[in-house]
Motif scaffolding. Structure first.
Motif, PDB file in Angstrom:
ATOM      1  N   TRP A 180       0.857  -1.187   0.000  1.00 64.28           N
ATOM      2  CA  TRP A 180       0.000   0.000   0.000  1.00 64.28           C
ATOM      3  C   TRP A 180       0.895   1.240   0.000  1.00 64.28           C
ATOM      4  O   TRP A 180       1.352   1.683   1.047  1.00 64.28           O
ATOM      5  N   PRO A 181       1.175   1.827  -1.170  1.00 59.49           N
ATOM      6  CA  PRO A 181       2.104   2.970  -1.229  1.00 59.49           C
ATOM      7  C   PRO A 181       1.687   4.138  -0.352  1.00 59.49           C
ATOM      8  O   PRO A 181       2.543   4.843   0.186  1.00 59.49           O
ATOM      9  N   PHE A 182       0.379   4.350  -0.188  1.00 59.59           N
ATOM     10  CA  PHE A 182      -0.084   5.440   0.677  1.00 59.59           C
ATOM     11  C   PHE A 182       0.452   5.264   2.096  1.00 59.59           C
ATOM     12  O   PHE A 182       0.827   6.240   2.755  1.00 59.59           O
ATOM     13  N   TYR A 183       0.510   4.029   2.552  1.00 61.59           N
ATOM     14  CA  TYR A 183       0.955   3.781   3.917  1.00 61.59           C
ATOM     15  C   TYR A 183       2.451   4.047   4.069  1.00 61.59           C
ATOM     16  O   TYR A 183       2.895   4.525   5.122  1.00 61.59           O
ATOM     17  N   GLU A 184       3.227   3.766   3.048  1.00 49.79           N
ATOM     18  CA  GLU A 184       4.663   4.077   3.127  1.00 49.79           C
ATOM     19  C   GLU A 184       4.867   5.567   3.372  1.00 49.79           C
ATOM     20  O   GLU A 184       5.683   5.973   4.207  1.00 49.79           O
ATOM     21  N   GLY A 185       4.090   6.402   2.640  1.00 51.33           N
ATOM     22  CA  GLY A 185       4.189   7.836   2.860  1.00 51.33           C
ATOM     23  C   GLY A 185       3.704   8.239   4.233  1.00 51.33           C
ATOM     24  O   GLY A 185       4.261   9.147   4.858  1.00 51.33           O
ATOM     25  N   LEU A 186       2.686   7.562   4.727  1.00 55.38           N
ATOM     26  CA  LEU A 186       2.137   7.872   6.045  1.00 55.38           C
ATOM     27  C   LEU A 186       3.140   7.534   7.148  1.00 55.38           C
ATOM     28  O   LEU A 186       3.438   8.369   8.015  1.00 55.38           O
ATOM     29  N   ALA A 187       3.669   6.323   7.125  1.00 53.71           N
ATOM     30  CA  ALA A 187       4.619   5.904   8.148  1.00 53.71           C
ATOM     31  C   ALA A 187       5.953   6.630   7.993  1.00 53.71           C
ATOM     32  O   ALA A 187       6.660   6.847   8.966  1.00 53.71           O
ATOM     33  N   GLY A 188       6.302   6.997   6.768  1.00 47.51           N
ATOM     34  CA  GLY A 188       7.539   7.724   6.504  1.00 47.51           C
ATOM     35  C   GLY A 188       8.635   6.872   5.927  1.00 47.51           C
ATOM     36  O   GLY A 188       9.462   7.355   5.153  1.00 47.51           O
ATOM     37  N   ALA A 189       8.693   5.602   6.294  1.00 51.57           N
ATOM     38  CA  ALA A 189       9.693   4.676   5.760  1.00 51.57           C
ATOM     39  C   ALA A 189       9.289   3.270   6.174  1.00 51.57           C
ATOM     40  O   ALA A 189       8.615   3.068   7.194  1.00 51.57           O
ATOM     41  N   TRP A 190       9.717   2.292   5.398  1.00 54.05           N
ATOM     42  CA  TRP A 190       9.451   0.894   5.722  1.00 54.05           C
ATOM     43  C   TRP A 190      10.676   0.242   6.337  1.00 54.05           C
ATOM     44  O   TRP A 190      11.825   0.574   6.003  1.00 54.05           O
ATOM     45  N   PHE A 191      10.429  -0.687   7.222  1.00 51.27           N
ATOM     46  CA  PHE A 191      11.466  -1.485   7.874  1.00 51.27           C
ATOM     47  C   PHE A 191      12.296  -2.253   6.852  1.00 51.27           C
ATOM     48  O   PHE A 191      11.769  -2.786   5.879  1.00 51.27           O
ATOM     49  N   TRP A 251      16.842  -1.554  17.286  1.00 47.93           N
ATOM     50  CA  TRP A 251      16.958  -0.364  16.444  1.00 47.93           C
ATOM     51  C   TRP A 251      16.793  -0.726  14.980  1.00 47.93           C
ATOM     52  O   TRP A 251      17.656  -1.372  14.384  1.00 47.93           O
ATOM     53  N   TYR A 252      15.691  -0.306  14.401  1.00 47.09           N
ATOM     54  CA  TYR A 252      15.392  -0.615  12.997  1.00 47.09           C
ATOM     55  C   TYR A 252      16.300   0.166  12.043  1.00 47.09           C
ATOM     56  O   TYR A 252      16.602   1.351  12.259  1.00 47.09           O
ATOM     57  N   ASN A 253      16.692  -0.516  10.967  1.00 48.23           N
ATOM     58  CA  ASN A 253      17.171   0.137   9.751  1.00 48.23           C
ATOM     59  C   ASN A 253      15.985   0.243   8.797  1.00 48.23           C
ATOM     60  O   ASN A 253      15.137  -0.653   8.751  1.00 48.23           O
ATOM     61  N   TYR A 254      15.926   1.308   8.020  1.00 48.09           N
ATOM     62  CA  TYR A 254      14.790   1.554   7.139  1.00 48.09           C
ATOM     63  C   TYR A 254      15.222   1.504   5.675  1.00 48.09           C
ATOM     64  O   TYR A 254      16.392   1.752   5.345  1.00 48.09           O
ATOM     65  N   ARG A 255      14.280   1.186   4.811  1.00 49.41           N
ATOM     66  CA  ARG A 255      14.591   1.036   3.390  1.00 49.41           C
ATOM     67  C   ARG A 255      14.935   2.358   2.737  1.00 49.41           C
ATOM     68  O   ARG A 255      15.683   2.404   1.753  1.00 49.41           O
ATOM     69  N   THR A 256      14.368   3.434   3.234  1.00 49.87           N
ATOM     70  CA  THR A 256      14.632   4.768   2.708  1.00 49.87           C
ATOM     71  C   THR A 256      14.821   5.719   3.881  1.00 49.87           C
ATOM     72  O   THR A 256      14.431   5.423   5.008  1.00 49.87           O
TER      73      THR A 256
END
Length: 584
Positions: free
Chosen positions: A142-153, A187-192
Motif C-alpha cells: 500500500w504505497p499510501f501507507y509508506e508515505g504515512l509511516a515515513g519509511a518501511w522497515f 533499532w530498525y534500519n529503514y529502506r529509505t
C-alpha cells in the motif's frame, strides 16, 4: 489577542530579548541529561484514540505492555482509548470518533482495500496517525501507507543500548529530553531515509552501537503533515521495558497529543540549516544593554533588561530562513530582531531593524507574530498555531529581498514588505531581546539557512570505480532509461554526480535508478526522473560498496573485464573490485 480557550489556559507571552555580558561570555556547557520525565502535559480537552495492534507477521510480546501504558497515559492526560485487533473497526463512521489512530507494532497486511480507503479518508478529514516500532513493518503493498509511516522497515541488529540524538527539542514528543538520550531497544534500519519528506525529531548515532546501516544519517522518530492529516512515528517500543520508561512514555504522549491536534509543531521537512546557537555556548554572540540570559540544558532564558543578545560573528546578507524555538513561562514579553546594524546600543536594533514580537496580550501590532509597530499577525492563523505558556513554539523568519514572512509552528501568520531604506532587510544582524524583570522567555536551537548554501553532506564530483573509471551516463543522454556505465574519466556533465542528503545520486538533472525497482541480480541501472522512491536511494558502505537499501544489493560493474562502456547493474554484494566506488 486571545481566543477564549487559550485564555482559559493562560495564553502565551513575550517581547524583546536581552542578554548580559556575563551570559554572552558563558563558557561551553554540555547539555544536561534527559530528566526523568513526568507523564503529565498541559490539560487537553477530553478525546479518544484507537489503538490497533493486529499482526499478520511477527508478533511483538510488548504489545500488551504498550496497550497498558497507553491506557495509563490516557487516564493521566484526559484521553480514553479503544484497543482492538479487529480490522472492521476501520469504517468511516467508527474512525470519526477518534482524534488519532495508533498502529502499535502491527505487522504485515492488516487492512483490506475497503478499510484502507476508510482510513485514508479519515486522514484526509484531518485525522491523526501514530506509528510505534513495527508499524513500519506493515502494509508493504500500500504505497499510501509508506508515505504515512515515513519509511518501511528493512532490518535490525540485536537489542542493545544506543545513543539517540535529539534533533528537535521543541516538539512535545522530544521537548522533555536532553540533547542525547541513552536507551536500549531494537533499532530498525529503514529502506529509505525519511528526512526529505518528514521532520526528523531524533536520530541514532550509528557509532554508538553495532548494526546501523543508514550511512550515518539514521532517523528514528519523525512527524509530518500528510494527506490532510498528521502522522507521527517512533522506532522505539520493541521491548516490554520501553513502556515502563517514563521518558519513553512521555515521548509517546507527545506524539499522541500532536497527532490529535492538542499541541502544535513545525513538522515540515528541514535540511540545510546551520546552528547559530546549538545549546552549548554563546560563542559568537554579544550582549548590548542591561539584563542577560542564563544558559542551562541547552536553553537561553532571559532575565532583566532591556537588552539585546545579538549574533555579532556574522552579518547576514541576502535571502535566508532563520528558525528558532521559544517558550514563555506566562504572560511575558520578548522578541526576535532582524536587519539591524552592528551596535552595542540595543535601541539601534529597535530604530533600524524589525522585531518579530512575542507577547500575546498587547495590541494587534505588538502581539505574538506581529512585526512590532508595523503589521499585526493574522490573528486567527496565529491563535490556531500557538502553543500556550509552558510549551515550546517554533518561529521561521524568512527574508526574501525586502519581504519578511513569519511562520509559527509551520503555519504562515504574517507577510510584510519593507519600504524604508533605513531598515533594509537585505543585510544586517539578528538578535534576541530580554525585555525586563519578570519577563521569562526561553530560546533553543537558533539556526539559519542562507540562499545558495548546499545542505550539509551534499557533495558534487566524480564517482570512481574499478580501474579508476568513472560512473557515466551513456552519451550524456538525459532520456529516462539511459543506461549507466563506466567510462574513462573526462570531466563531462555525464560524469558529474551530486550525492544528495536524501540518498540520491544525481547527474544531468535526473537520478541513478534501479529499473522497475527490481531486486534481481543483473537488474539494469539507469538514469531516470527523480521520484523519491527506494529505487533511487543509495548508501555508501564502509567496505567501499554502494548499496541500494530497498533491494539490499550493490552497484556493480558487470562482467570480469571492465572497459569503456561496461554497463552497471544491480548485483548481490560481494565486495569485489567491480563493486568498490569512491564518491565525491
Amino acid at each position: 489577542m486571545r481566543t477564549p480557550w487559550k485564555a482559559a489556559l493562560g495564553l502565551i507571552a513575550g517581547a524583546v530579548l536581552c542578554l548580559s555580558p556575563q551570559a554572552a561570555a558563558l563558557p561551553g556547557t554540555a547539555p544536561h541529561p534527559a530528566p526523568a520525565a513526568p507523564a503529565a502535559a498541559a490539560a487537553d480537552p477530553a478525546y479518544k484514540i484507537l489503538v490497533y495492534s493486529r499482526t499478520a507477521g511477527f508478533r511483538h510480546s510488548s504489545i500488551d505492555e504498550g496497550v497498558t501504558a497507553l491506557r495509563e497515559l490516557g487516564a493521566q492526560n484526559n484521553f480514553t482509548l479503544d484497543a482492538t485487533e479487529d480490522p472492521t473497526a476501520f469504517t468511516a463512521a467508527n474512525l470519526a470518533k477518534y482524534k488519532a489512530v495508533v498502529f502499535l507494532s502491527t505487522t504485515g497486511d492488516v487492512l483490506d482495500a475497503g478499510q484502507q480507503t476508510a482510513f485514508q479518508q479519515y486522514l484526509g478529514a484531518g485525522g491523526g496517525y501514530v506509528g510505534i516500532h513495527a508499524a513500519a513493518d506493515t502494509e508493504y503493498d500500500w504505497p499510501f501507507y509508506e508515505g504515512l509511516a515515513g519509511a518501511w522497515f528493512q532490518s535490525h541488529p540485536a537489542i542493545q543500548s544506543a545513543t539517540v540524538k535529539v534533533e528537535d527539542r521543541a516538539h512535545d514528543a522530544t521537548a522533555h529530553l536532553g540533547a542525547t538520550w541513552q536507551r536500549t531497544d531494537e533499532w530498525y534500519n529503514y529502506r529509505t531515509n525519511p528526512r526529505t519528506t518528514a521532520h526528523v525529531l531524533a536520530s541514532l548515532d550509528e557509532s554508538s552501537y553495532s548494526g546501523g546501516s543508514m550511512n550515518g544519517d539514521h532517523p528514528i522518530a519523525w512527524c509530518k503533515d500528510y494527506a490532510g492529516g498528521r502522522a507521527f512515528y517512533t522506532g522505539g517500543g520493541h521491548t516490554e521495558e520501553s513502556f515502563a520508561d517514563p521518558a519513553f512514555r512521555r515521548h509517546l504522549l507527545g506524539g499522541i497529543r500532536w497527532a490529535s491536534g492538542n499541541t502544535e509543531a513545525d513538522c515540515r521537512p528541514e535540511t540545510g540549516y546551520t546552528p547559530l546557537f546549538d545549546g552549548t555556548s554563546t560563542t559568537g554572540w554579544k550582549q548590548a544593554g542591561p539584563g542577560g540570559f542564563t544558559l542551562a540544558d541547552g536553553t537561553l532564558t532571559s532575565q532583566g533588561g532591556l537588552g539585546l543578545l545579538w549574533y555579532n560573528a556574522k552579518e547576514i546578507t541576502g535571502d535566508y530562513s532563520l528558525k528558532l524555538d521559544w517558550k514563555a513561562a506566562g504572560d511575558d514579553n520578548s522578541g526576535v530582531f532582524v536587519g539591524f546594524p552592528a551596535s552595542d546600543d540595543p535601541w539601534s536594533a529597535v530604530n533600524n531593524g524589525y522585531e518579530i514580537q512575542i507577547d500575546a496580550t498587547d495590541t494587534p501590532d505588538r502581539t505574538t507574530g506581529s512585526v512590532y509597530g508595523f503589521k499585526s499577525a493574522d490573528l486567527t492563523a496565529r491563535d490556531a498555531a500557538l502553543n500556550p505558556p509552558g510549551e515550546w513554539n517554533t518561529y521561521e523568519i524568512k527574508v526574501t529581498g525586502e519581504r519578511l514572512e513569519i511562520y509559527l509552528n509551520g503555519r504562515k501568520i504574517n507577510d510584510f514588505t519593507n519600504t524604508d531604506p533605513v531598515r533594509s532587510l537585505k543585510q544586517g544582524y539578528i538578535g534576541l531581546q530580554n525585555h525586563g524583570d519578570g519577563d521569562d522567555v526561553s530560546f533553543r536551537n537558533v539556526r539559519i539557512k542562507q540562499a545558495g548554501t548546499p545542505p550539509p553532506g551534499q557533495r558534487t564530483g566524480e564517482v570512481k570505480g574499478v580501474n579508476g573509471k568513472c560512473l557515466d551516463i551513456d552519451g550524456g543522454n538525459t532520456a529516462d532509461g539511459t543506461k549507466a556505465q563506466i567510462w574513462t574519466c573526462n570531466g563531462t556533465a555525464a560524469q558529474r554526480w551530486t550525492v544528495g542528503t536524501d540518498g540520491t545520486l544525481k547527474a544531468l538533472g535526473k537520478c541513478l535508478d534501479v529499473a522497475g525497482g527490481g531486486s534481481a541480480d543483473g537488474t539494469k541501472i539507469q538514469l531516470y526522473t527523480c521520484n523519491g522512491s527506494g529505487a533511487q536511494k543509495w548508501a555508501a558502505q564502509s567496505d567501499g560498496t554502494v548499496r541500494n537499501p530497498q533491494s539490499g544489493k550493490c552497484l556493480d560493474a558487470s562482467g570480469g573485464t571492465w572497459n569503456d562502456g561496461t554497463p552497471v547493474h544491480l548485483w548481490t554484494c560481494h565486495t569485489g573490485p567491480n563493486q568498490k566506488w569512491t564518491l565525491p
